[in-house]
Design a protein around this motif. Structure first.
Motif, PDB file in Angstrom:
ATOM      1  N   GLU A 162     -37.172  40.313  -2.433  1.00 43.72           N
ATOM      2  CA  GLU A 162     -37.042  41.685  -1.939  1.00 43.72           C
ATOM      3  C   GLU A 162     -37.648  42.671  -2.927  1.00 43.72           C
ATOM      4  O   GLU A 162     -37.446  42.551  -4.138  1.00 43.72           O
ATOM      5  N   GLY A 163     -38.413  43.622  -2.405  1.00 39.77           N
ATOM      6  CA  GLY A 163     -38.953  44.673  -3.252  1.00 39.77           C
ATOM      7  C   GLY A 163     -40.468  44.625  -3.353  1.00 39.77           C
ATOM      8  O   GLY A 163     -41.143  43.870  -2.654  1.00 39.77           O
ATOM      9  N   SER A 164     -40.994  45.434  -4.245  1.00 41.30           N
ATOM     10  CA  SER A 164     -42.435  45.518  -4.449  1.00 41.30           C
ATOM     11  C   SER A 164     -42.967  44.242  -5.109  1.00 41.30           C
ATOM     12  O   SER A 164     -42.329  43.674  -6.001  1.00 41.30           O
ATOM     13  N   LEU A 165     -44.155  43.832  -4.686  1.00 40.19           N
ATOM     14  CA  LEU A 165     -44.773  42.626  -5.238  1.00 40.19           C
ATOM     15  C   LEU A 165     -45.519  42.897  -6.546  1.00 40.19           C
ATOM     16  O   LEU A 165     -45.976  41.962  -7.202  1.00 40.19           O
ATOM     17  N   CYS A 166     -45.628  44.158  -6.922  1.00 39.87           N
ATOM     18  CA  CYS A 166     -46.455  44.520  -8.073  1.00 39.87           C
ATOM     19  C   CYS A 166     -46.062  43.776  -9.351  1.00 39.87           C
ATOM     20  O   CYS A 166     -46.886  43.109  -9.988  1.00 39.87           O
ATOM     21  N   LYS A 167     -44.813  43.907  -9.751  1.00 40.87           N
ATOM     22  CA  LYS A 167     -44.379  43.324 -11.023  1.00 40.87           C
ATOM     23  C   LYS A 167     -44.390  41.795 -11.012  1.00 40.87           C
ATOM     24  O   LYS A 167     -44.858  41.177 -11.975  1.00 40.87           O
ATOM     25  N   PRO A 168     -43.879  41.137  -9.953  1.00 38.59           N
ATOM     26  CA  PRO A 168     -43.922  39.669  -9.980  1.00 38.59           C
ATOM     27  C   PRO A 168     -45.347  39.111  -9.979  1.00 38.59           C
ATOM     28  O   PRO A 168     -45.609  38.106 -10.651  1.00 38.59           O
ATOM     29  N   ILE A 169     -46.261  39.743  -9.265  1.00 35.10           N
ATOM     30  CA  ILE A 169     -47.644  39.264  -9.270  1.00 35.10           C
ATOM     31  C   ILE A 169     -48.260  39.451 -10.654  1.00 35.10           C
ATOM     32  O   ILE A 169     -48.940  38.558 -11.174  1.00 35.10           O
ATOM     33  N   GLU A 170     -48.018  40.605 -11.266  1.00 34.00           N
ATOM     34  CA  GLU A 170     -48.540  40.841 -12.613  1.00 34.00           C
ATOM     35  C   GLU A 170     -47.949  39.843 -13.609  1.00 34.00           C
ATOM     36  O   GLU A 170     -48.647  39.351 -14.510  1.00 34.00           O
ATOM     37  N   ALA A 171     -46.658  39.502 -13.433  1.00 33.96           N
ATOM     38  CA  ALA A 171     -46.023  38.520 -14.319  1.00 33.96           C
ATOM     39  C   ALA A 171     -46.686  37.152 -14.176  1.00 33.96           C
ATOM     40  O   ALA A 171     -46.901  36.443 -15.172  1.00 33.96           O
ATOM     41  N   LEU A 172     -47.029  36.786 -12.943  1.00 37.41           N
ATOM     42  CA  LEU A 172     -47.702  35.505 -12.714  1.00 37.41           C
ATOM     43  C   LEU A 172     -49.104  35.505 -13.319  1.00 37.41           C
ATOM     44  O   LEU A 172     -49.536  34.505 -13.911  1.00 37.41           O
ATOM     45  N   ARG A 173     -49.810  36.636 -13.200  1.00 40.32           N
ATOM     46  CA  ARG A 173     -51.158  36.723 -13.764  1.00 40.32           C
ATOM     47  C   ARG A 173     -51.118  36.618 -15.295  1.00 40.32           C
ATOM     48  O   ARG A 173     -51.966  35.953 -15.902  1.00 40.32           O
ATOM     49  N   GLN A 174     -50.137  37.243 -15.890  1.00 34.68           N
ATOM     50  CA  GLN A 174     -49.996  37.151 -17.344  1.00 34.68           C
ATOM     51  C   GLN A 174     -49.644  35.725 -17.766  1.00 34.68           C
ATOM     52  O   GLN A 174     -50.144  35.229 -18.783  1.00 34.68           O
ATOM     53  N   ASP A 175     -48.798  35.082 -16.979  1.00 36.23           N
ATOM     54  CA  ASP A 175     -48.416  33.703 -17.281  1.00 36.23           C
ATOM     55  C   ASP A 175     -49.642  32.792 -17.250  1.00 36.23           C
ATOM     56  O   ASP A 175     -49.825  31.957 -18.148  1.00 36.23           O
ATOM     57  N   ALA A 176     -50.480  32.960 -16.211  1.00 37.91           N
ATOM     58  CA  ALA A 176     -51.696  32.148 -16.102  1.00 37.91           C
ATOM     59  C   ALA A 176     -52.621  32.401 -17.292  1.00 37.91           C
ATOM     60  O   ALA A 176     -53.195  31.463 -17.870  1.00 37.91           O
ATOM     61  N   ALA A 177     -52.760  33.665 -17.680  1.00 37.06           N
ATOM     62  CA  ALA A 177     -53.637  34.012 -18.802  1.00 37.06           C
ATOM     63  C   ALA A 177     -53.157  33.354 -20.096  1.00 37.06           C
ATOM     64  O   ALA A 177     -53.954  32.813 -20.872  1.00 37.06           O
ATOM     65  N   GLU A 178     -51.839  33.384 -20.317  1.00 38.02           N
ATOM     66  CA  GLU A 178     -51.296  32.796 -21.543  1.00 38.02           C
ATOM     67  C   GLU A 178     -51.368  31.281 -21.534  1.00 38.02           C
ATOM     68  O   GLU A 178     -51.436  30.649 -22.595  1.00 38.02           O
ATOM     69  N   ARG A 179     -51.344  30.684 -20.354  1.00 34.86           N
ATOM     70  CA  ARG A 179     -51.483  29.231 -20.253  1.00 34.86           C
ATOM     71  C   ARG A 179     -52.955  28.810 -20.278  1.00 34.86           C
ATOM     72  O   ARG A 179     -53.270  27.615 -20.344  1.00 34.86           O
ATOM     73  N   GLY A 180     -53.840  29.796 -20.146  1.00 37.39           N
ATOM     74  CA  GLY A 180     -55.258  29.497 -20.178  1.00 37.39           C
ATOM     75  C   GLY A 180     -55.764  28.826 -18.915  1.00 37.39           C
ATOM     76  O   GLY A 180     -56.704  28.018 -18.961  1.00 37.39           O
ATOM     77  N   ILE A 181     -55.151  29.163 -17.778  1.00 32.04           N
ATOM     78  CA  ILE A 181     -55.571  28.579 -16.503  1.00 32.04           C
ATOM     79  C   ILE A 181     -56.045  29.683 -15.562  1.00 32.04           C
ATOM     80  O   ILE A 181     -55.569  30.818 -15.643  1.00 32.04           O
ATOM     81  N   PRO A 182     -56.998  29.380 -14.668  1.00 31.44           N
ATOM     82  CA  PRO A 182     -57.435  30.381 -13.690  1.00 31.44           C
ATOM     83  C   PRO A 182     -56.262  30.751 -12.781  1.00 31.44           C
ATOM     84  O   PRO A 182     -55.479  29.877 -12.383  1.00 31.44           O
ATOM     85  N   PHE A 183     -56.149  32.031 -12.460  1.00 32.62           N
ATOM     86  CA  PHE A 183     -55.046  32.456 -11.592  1.00 32.62           C
ATOM     87  C   PHE A 183     -55.379  32.153 -10.139  1.00 32.62           C
ATOM     88  O   PHE A 183     -56.412  32.565  -9.616  1.00 32.62           O
ATOM     89  N   CYS A 184     -54.476  31.426  -9.496  1.00 37.57           N
ATOM     90  CA  CYS A 184     -54.632  31.069  -8.084  1.00 37.57           C
ATOM     91  C   CYS A 184     -53.255  31.110  -7.437  1.00 37.57           C
ATOM     92  O   CYS A 184     -52.314  30.479  -7.921  1.00 37.57           O
ATOM     93  N   MET A 185     -53.125  31.879  -6.360  1.00 38.79           N
ATOM     94  CA  MET A 185     -51.854  32.028  -5.664  1.00 38.79           C
ATOM     95  C   MET A 185     -52.004  31.502  -4.241  1.00 38.79           C
ATOM     96  O   MET A 185     -52.887  31.931  -3.494  1.00 38.79           O
ATOM     97  N   VAL A 186     -51.136  30.561  -3.867  1.00 44.90           N
ATOM     98  CA  VAL A 186     -51.240  29.915  -2.561  1.00 44.90           C
ATOM     99  C   VAL A 186     -50.078  30.310  -1.659  1.00 44.90           C
ATOM    100  O   VAL A 186     -49.107  30.923  -2.106  1.00 44.90           O
ATOM    101  N   SER A 187     -50.202  29.925  -0.386  1.00 45.45           N
ATOM    102  CA  SER A 187     -49.176  30.223   0.624  1.00 45.45           C
ATOM    103  C   SER A 187     -48.896  31.724   0.716  1.00 45.45           C
ATOM    104  O   SER A 187     -47.734  32.149   0.796  1.00 45.45           O
ATOM    105  N   VAL A 188     -49.971  32.494   0.693  1.00 45.05           N
ATOM    106  CA  VAL A 188     -49.853  33.933   0.922  1.00 45.05           C
ATOM    107  C   VAL A 188     -49.813  34.145   2.432  1.00 45.05           C
ATOM    108  O   VAL A 188     -50.802  33.901   3.125  1.00 45.05           O
ATOM    109  N   ALA A 189     -48.673  34.566   2.940  1.00 43.27           N
ATOM    110  CA  ALA A 189     -48.540  34.789   4.382  1.00 43.27           C
ATOM    111  C   ALA A 189     -49.441  35.931   4.815  1.00 43.27           C
ATOM    112  O   ALA A 189     -49.728  36.850   4.040  1.00 43.27           O
ATOM    113  N   GLU A 190     -49.888  35.860   6.072  1.00 48.24           N
ATOM    114  CA  GLU A 190     -50.787  36.896   6.589  1.00 48.24           C
ATOM    115  C   GLU A 190     -50.177  38.288   6.443  1.00 48.24           C
ATOM    116  O   GLU A 190     -50.841  39.236   6.035  1.00 48.24           O
ATOM    117  N   ASP A 191     -48.888  38.403   6.742  1.00 48.49           N
ATOM    118  CA  ASP A 191     -48.209  39.698   6.643  1.00 48.49           C
ATOM    119  C   ASP A 191     -48.013  40.143   5.193  1.00 48.49           C
ATOM    120  O   ASP A 191     -47.749  41.319   4.933  1.00 48.49           O
TER     121      ASP A 191
END
Length: 304
Positions: A73-102
């Protein structure tokens, strides 16, 4: 700072389901059962971030690390940014799957123009009206109805349906191995993942709130299936197996299960076709009311 990803446990069930209820996208990946029983196959790890569930997983074939779109519940801004930072620190390309059309519209509100989205037809969930699967009414489903009627006529007094219980799960698992032998998939990597998932489901049947059915002919199992109620309006069917040499076996187990377990929901999600042509034809032949499309999101210009 790396996110604190960890193994998913049965104790997470209530909290995961609360996150999934925030926005009902009718996707099987938002179902706790799917996340839990397939956790070994996809090396699934989770963490909770404010009101969101975050999931890190690996592609079963390539081993590529990726993230499930945030659920909560809520804005996706912070959780998406947290995932992007996590990927950067792990040194992996950021890829997000199962993004619903809505969900794309919600993402564009907080991350305008930042992502490219791609759609793979084989990943869409097939969602059906429960009432149609129960009655097989209408001209489009006449072939299915005929197969059920022929089965009933040919095997009158010889077939039975029973609920899956701790007393018959071993028999059902034994049929799974028989099915894999019949279909030549004993050596496939997916076979081991599915076998593990089925075993986890059977070993945690009550804790996962699963329901299942077995179809017998002359006392021998010829089909089994199981699923769970994932949302207020939808059941998800995780597994369905039947002897394709017995005409009507698939149609019977499908109908009998839905008639006994899915009368209180509008939709039945029978998951993806995985790009397998035979599975695609079978799922389309039941005429889904809609496909729950899933997109892959990657940072603009980075490709997949």
């Amino acid at each position: 700072m790396l996110l604190d990803f960890r193994e998913i446990t049965l104790d997470d069930k209530a909290r995961v389901e609360a996150c999934a209820r925030a926005h009902n996208y009718h996707l099987c990946e938002h179902c706790f059962v799917d996340l839990y029983i397939w956790r070994g196959h996809y090396d699934t790890k989770i963490c909770f971030y404010d009101t969101f569930l975050l999931v890190k997983m690996k592609d079963a074939d390539s081993g590529r690390e990726m993230y499930l779109a945030p659920i909560g519940e809520g804005s996706l801004c912070k959780p998406i940014e947290a995932l992007r930072q996590d990927a950067a620190e792990r040194g992996i390309p950021f890829c997000m799957v199962s993004v619903a059309e809505d969900m794309i519209e919600r993402m564009e509100t907080c991350c305008p123009g930042q992502f490219d989205y791609s759609y793979n037809e084989g990943s869409a969930d097939y969602v059906y009206l429960s009432e149609k699967l129960q009655t097989l009414s209408g001209k489009k489903l006449q072939t299915k109805r005929n197969l059920v009627n022929r089965f009933l006529a040919a095997y009158e007094g010889r077939w039975s349906y029973e609920d899956i219980t701790p007393d018959n799960v071993r028999e059902a698992l034994k049929f799974h191995f028989k099915w894999c032998e019949l279909n030549g998939c004993m050596r496939d990597k997916a076979f081991f993942g599915e076998t593990c998932a089925i075993g986890i489901a059977f070993n945690n049947w009550s804790a996962l709130d699963l329901r299942g059915g077995i179809l017998r002919l002359d006392g021998e199992i010829i089909a089994f299936t199981f699923g769970c109620q994932a949302t207020d309006d939808m059941y998800v069917v995780q597994i369905e197996k039947a002897d394709h040499n017995i005409a009507g076996a698939y149609q019977m187990i499908n109908q009998q299960f839905v008639k006994r377990n899915c009368t209180n929901v509008m939709y039945v999600n029978r998951e993806e076709d995985l790009g397998i042509e035979g599975l695609r034809k079978a799922k389309h032949s039941y005429y889904p009311i809609f496909l729950s499309k899933k997109y892959v999101a990657v940072p603009k210009g980075e490709g997949q």
